[in-house]
Structures are given as structure tokens and as C-alpha cells.
Design an enzyme around this catalytic site. Structure first.
Site, PDB file in Angstrom:
ATOM      1  N   GLU A  23      -1.352  11.728   8.228  1.00  0.00           N
ATOM      2  CA  GLU A  23      -0.727  10.339   8.593  1.00  0.00           C
ATOM      3  C   GLU A  23      -0.955   9.534  10.006  1.00  0.00           C
ATOM      4  OE1 GLU A  23       0.823   8.829   6.158  1.00  0.00           O
ATOM      5  OE2 GLU A  23       1.696  10.141   4.881  1.00  0.00           O
ATOM      6  N   ILE A  48       0.845  -1.050  -0.011  1.00  0.00           N
ATOM      7  CA  ILE A  48      -0.194  -0.132  -0.093  1.00  0.00           C
ATOM      8  C   ILE A  48       1.046   1.126   0.013  1.00  0.00           C
ATOM      9  CG2 ILE A  48      -1.780   1.308   1.283  1.00  0.00           C
ATOM     10  CD1 ILE A  48      -2.689  -1.275   2.498  1.00  0.00           C
ATOM     11  N   HIS A  49       0.765   2.120  -0.776  1.00  0.00           N
ATOM     12  CA  HIS A  49       1.393   3.581  -1.210  1.00  0.00           C
ATOM     13  C   HIS A  49       0.451   4.511  -0.884  1.00  0.00           C
ATOM     14  CE1 HIS A  49       5.331   1.891  -1.905  1.00  0.00           C
ATOM     15  NE2 HIS A  49       5.036   0.738  -2.357  1.00  0.00           N
ATOM     16  N   GLU A  53       3.170 -11.080  -0.628  1.00  0.00           N
ATOM     17  CA  GLU A  53       2.346 -10.855   0.754  1.00  0.00           C
ATOM     18  C   GLU A  53       0.930 -11.580   0.356  1.00  0.00           C
ATOM     19  OE1 GLU A  53       5.627  -7.955   1.700  1.00  0.00           O
ATOM     20  OE2 GLU A  53       4.201  -8.522   0.081  1.00  0.00           O
TER      21      GLU A  53
END
Length: 489
Positions: free
Chosen positions: A289, A168-169, A233
Site C-alpha cells: 500500500e 479505483i479499488h 469524476e
């Protein structure tokens, strides 16, 4: 009532619908521009989001301004109890479950069936192609650099080894056919793939799958050393479900995508180009974030040139708020699994459980529940903390507690600190160690021991009872019985 077999986002939502207070829907129109996330802050965001907030149900917004055919789901993983239900487990067993799944991976397979993710196809060559109109990506706050895809499963393949990885980015829509992607230096495998492709003068094909089985979202957050470069993953997600994740070939790039995703963005990471993340809005910020602060916009984002967007009919966009409890679930539970795996190999049977608490966003803080059975176990608790630091470098603070302390209850942890801890002997500091750049206190502006942004003083808080004094620290012994005879549930 038959048990729902979860293999995609829709079946996960169906399961939550059958549970009490785990999912709500609204038909009131919501603007994805800051309003949607602003609403969910009060309903169920939790985590490190500014108060007032709380843990609460997931929400489906069925009336999204500017996107008449789409819906937005948020908070699917924003509670540990909900994650456990979606993975057919118990909240306290999740770290062990993921550790076992990482140890027994099931590799993904390429399906021959027509994939659900390609029911509707939009090619970038079409005149009316526009990511802003195709993807109902929310802008989390008025300060954001733009609309963000926060739960995009990025999938790419190393140009040398042919090994694939999912991560995930941070993805921000920058234009009608362009996304910016932020690679944390040295922290994500697809970043290494992009750097190698750039060195070869090549574009890196990439797919971004949005709205998938929650098992995939949790598994994608594993990091080294548990999942080194070349470890896919998706194989952990396969182990969690007991069957392989199904992939499909993309239509416009040489890559694969998750076959039953709600949306798939197909594109290429361009070599030799870096852009400023907030180039369209000039806010100076990126997005909220996990530590609870809005991160600074990067001027070193790479560009994905989008070739196509495919999706299911009436697609469901899945999103999350960066500082929410959802991030704690996705980042924290794989971290717990990594710590369990590392310590169990070094000192079997001594670590009972691990909790990467909400206050640390799932990354900064861990509580280790330790069992001391013989005199020689004294000191091993601190060795376990050192192993945890080596297993996950972004950890900053570790609390050590005895087996009679509930490591998932921070009030119980703080009780142990207040009754079993002395600051002059039970604090162990390790200054000048690389930690995480998003913690604003990890800075030379705060202390000279931080030689660079992202360097911190890691701390162990040993709240365990010395083995030779255990008889002095026995908790009050209440009668064990079933209260249901007196007070039915």
C-alpha cells in the site's frame, strides 16, 4: 512533429516515446508473479518503496510469461513531470489545473461507434473462461494475496438516484470468474452503492476498465468534499481534455464502461457475501500500500461475479506499485486541487501553491506555500492548515512555508524548518482525530490518544516567518540572468 492528441493509453504511450528518457520497452520475458514489480522497483518506482529505488521512466514489458498476446505497462504516471506532459501542463500548475477542471466539469457521453474495448470478447459462460489466463495482473510481492488489478476504473450506478461514479479499488483475482473488491469503510462512493444494493437485496452491476487515458486515472482519485456522492469524476477528465469521455454499454450487465479501454471486466457485486482476501494463498497480507507497508488481508472483501472480459487486440495491461511515485501523482494531485479550492474560497490570494509530497504517499503530508502581505495575515497561515485538514481528512502533517520557499523541493522546506521554526511555539497538535487506517503508527499500541486504529494526532509545522520580522529573513539576493549565454543547455 505534430502534437499527439491523448485520449487513451496508447496515445499517451506514443507521446512518451517521443520524449527523452520517459519510456522504455523490453522484450525479455518477465514473470508477472512478483518479478515484474521487482524489476520496476529499480527502474522507476520511487515513492515510499524500500530503497534502493528511484524515479525513472515508464516501462512496457512486451514478453509476459503466460500471456503471449498481451503487454504490461507500468509507471505511466510515476513522475510529476510526466503527468504534466500528459496533461499539457507544468508540474507546478497541476493542482490549479485539476481544481479548475473540477469546477467546470464536462459530463461523459455514450458513444454510438463500435468501441475499441470490445474488439475481442470472452463470455464467462465459455468453458475455457479463466481470469488468470485472460488478465496479466501482476502479483507485486511474494507476500501478496494473489494477482491484483491496481488500476481498474470501477464504474457503477446508485440503485436509487441513477447517478454514476468512477473509483479505483483493490481488486484481487480469486477464481476463474471471481474478483474480490475491498471497500474502505465510508471512503468510496461505489462502496455506498454496493451497501444500498445489498439492503435492497440486489446485485450491483459494475464495469472495470483497465488501461485508459491518464486524465481519467488522475480524475478518478478525487474525494469529498470536492466530489460528493453523485459526482461523476469522469466529468473532470472531460474538462481536462476539453471534450467528454466516451462510454459504451456493457454486453452482459446493465452498466457502461470506458469505450477505448484496453480491457473491460463486466460483472456484478454480490450481496450478502464476504470473503477473506488471501483465501487462496493464506499469506495474511493483501498487497503493498501507499505508506510503504504491505497491508493486512481483509476478511470483509466483497465479491464481483464476472460475466465477461472484453479487450482490444494485443491489449496492454496497465498496472502500478502501491507505494510508488505513481500513487503520489494519482492521490496527491487531486488532494492539492481540493485544498486549493477550499482555501481560495475562504481566503482568496493567500495560498500560492500546495504539494502533497512523496514521503506522505500523496495522502499523509502537504506543504502549503503562503503569502503574507499585511500584518493581519499573521495567523491566517494556520487557519489555512485547518482548512486543509477539513478538506482532506487523511492528511496527518502540514508544513507551512513562505512564498520564497519552493514547496515542491523538500530540501527547501526542511531549510525553512531549520531556519524559521522553533518547536516550542511553531508546532500545533490536534490529537484524537480520524486519519488513515493504513498508517501503522495510528494505533492505540503507539499512544493512548489513538482510541482506535486510524485515529491520529494531526500536526501543523509552521515554518513561516512572523510578518513583523520579515526583514530579518531575506534570502541571499543573487543576480537574475540567463545562464545559457555561458553554459548552453
Amino acid at each position: 512533429m505534430s502534437e499527439i492528441k491523448i485520449r487513451d493509453l496508447r496515445s499517451a504511450l506514443d507521446k512518451l516515446r517521443r520524449m527523452e528518457n520517459e519510456l522504455m520497452e523490453t522484450g525479455v520475458q518477465v514473470d508477472p508473479e512478483a518479478e515484474l514489480s521487482g524489476v520496476y522497483r529499480y527502474v522507476g518506482a520511487g515513492g515510499t518503496v524500500m530503497r534502493p529505488t528511484k524515479k525513472g521512466p515508464a516501462v512496457i514489458f512486451n514478453n509476459v510469461k503466460g500471456h503471449p498476446d498481451a503487454r504490461v505497462a507500468i509507471g505511466v504516471l510515476a513522475s510529476r513531470e510526466r503527468v504534466a506532459a500528459l496533461l499539457d501542463s507544468r508540474p507546478e500548475d497541476l493542482g490549479h489545473l485539476l481544481r479548475d477542471s473540477a469546477d467546470h466539469p464536462i459530463e461523459p457521453v455514450l458513444t454510438e461507434e463500435k468501441p475499441a474495448c470490445q474488439e475481442v470478447i470472452h463470455y464467462a459462460s465459455e468453458e475455457d473462461f479463466d481470469l488468470y489466463k485472460l488478465i496479466p495482473a501482476p502479483t507485486n510481492t511474494p507476500d501478496d494475496a494473489g494477482p491484483y488489478i491496481t488500476l481498474g476504473m470501477c464504474y457503477a450506478t446508485h440503485p436509487d438516484t441513477g447517478r454514476s461514479d468512477v473509483t479505483i479499488h483493490r481488486l484481487c483475482i480469486q477464481g476463474k470468474d471471481e474478483l474480490s473488491i475491498f471497500f474502505t469503510p465510508g471512503a468510496r462512493h461505489i462502496g455506498a452503492m454496493a451497501e444500498r444494493a445489498e439492503a435492497l437485496g440486489q446485485r450491483l452491476p459494475i464495469s472495470v476498465s483497465i488501461g485508459v487515458d491518464p486524465a481519467i486515472e488522475i480524475a478518478s482519485c478525487f474525494e469529498p468534499p470536492t466530489t460528493p456522492l453523485g459526482f461523476d469524476e469522469l466529468s473532470i477528465a472531460g474538462a481536462l481534455r476539453g471534450e467528454a469521455v466516451k462510454l459504451t454499454n456493457c454486453l452482459t450487465v446493465k452498466e457502461r464502461a470506458i469505450a477505448n479501454a484496453e480491457y473491460v471486466i463486466e460483472g456484478e457485486v454480490l450481496p450478502g457475501i464476504r470473503v477473506r482476501e488471501d483465501q487462496n494463498r493464506n499469506t495474511g497480507y493483501a498487497m503493498p500500500e501507499f505508506p510503504g507497508y504491505t497491508g493486512a488481508a481483509s476478511d470483509q472483501c466483497w465479491i464481483i461475479k464476472v460475466k465477461a472480459v472484453t479487450h482490444r487486440r494485443n491489449p496492454i495491461m496497465q498496472t502500478c506499485i502501491g507505494p510508488s511515485e505513481e500513487h503520489v501523482s494519482m492521490a496527491g494531485i487531486p488532494t492539492e486541487a481540493s485544498i486549493i479550492g477550499m482555501i481560495d474560497k475562504a481566503m482568496p490570494g493567500k495560498l500560492k501553491n500546495v504539494y502533497c509530497a512523496s514521503a506522505g504517499g500523496g495522502k499523509y503530508m502537504a506543504v502549503l506555500q503562503i503569502k503574507k502581505t499585511v500584518a493581519s495575515d499573521e495567523g491566517r497561515q494556520r487557519q489555512a492548515a485547518l482548512l486543509a485538514f477539513s478538506a482532506f481528512s487523511e492528511l496527518k502533517h502540514i508544513f507551512l512555508v513562505d512564498e520564497d520557499v519552493d514547496c515542491f523541493d523538500m530540501n527547501d522546506v526542511l531549510w525553512a524548518m531549520n531556519t524559521r521554526f522553533q518547536g516550542d511555539v511553531d508546532i500545533i497538535t490536534i490529537p484524537g482525530v480520524r486519519c488513515h487506517p493504513l498508517d501503522p503508527s495510528n494505533s492505540p499500541l503507539c499512544t493512548p490518544s489513538c482510541r482506535d486504529q486510524g485515529i491520529a494526532c494531526k500536526v501543523i509545522f509552521d515554518c513561516t516567518v512572523p510578518f513583523d520580522q520579515k526583514e530579518r529573513f531575506i534570502r541571499s539576493r543573487f543576480m537574475e540572468l540567463d545562464p545559457a549565454d555561458w553554459i548552453p543547455e
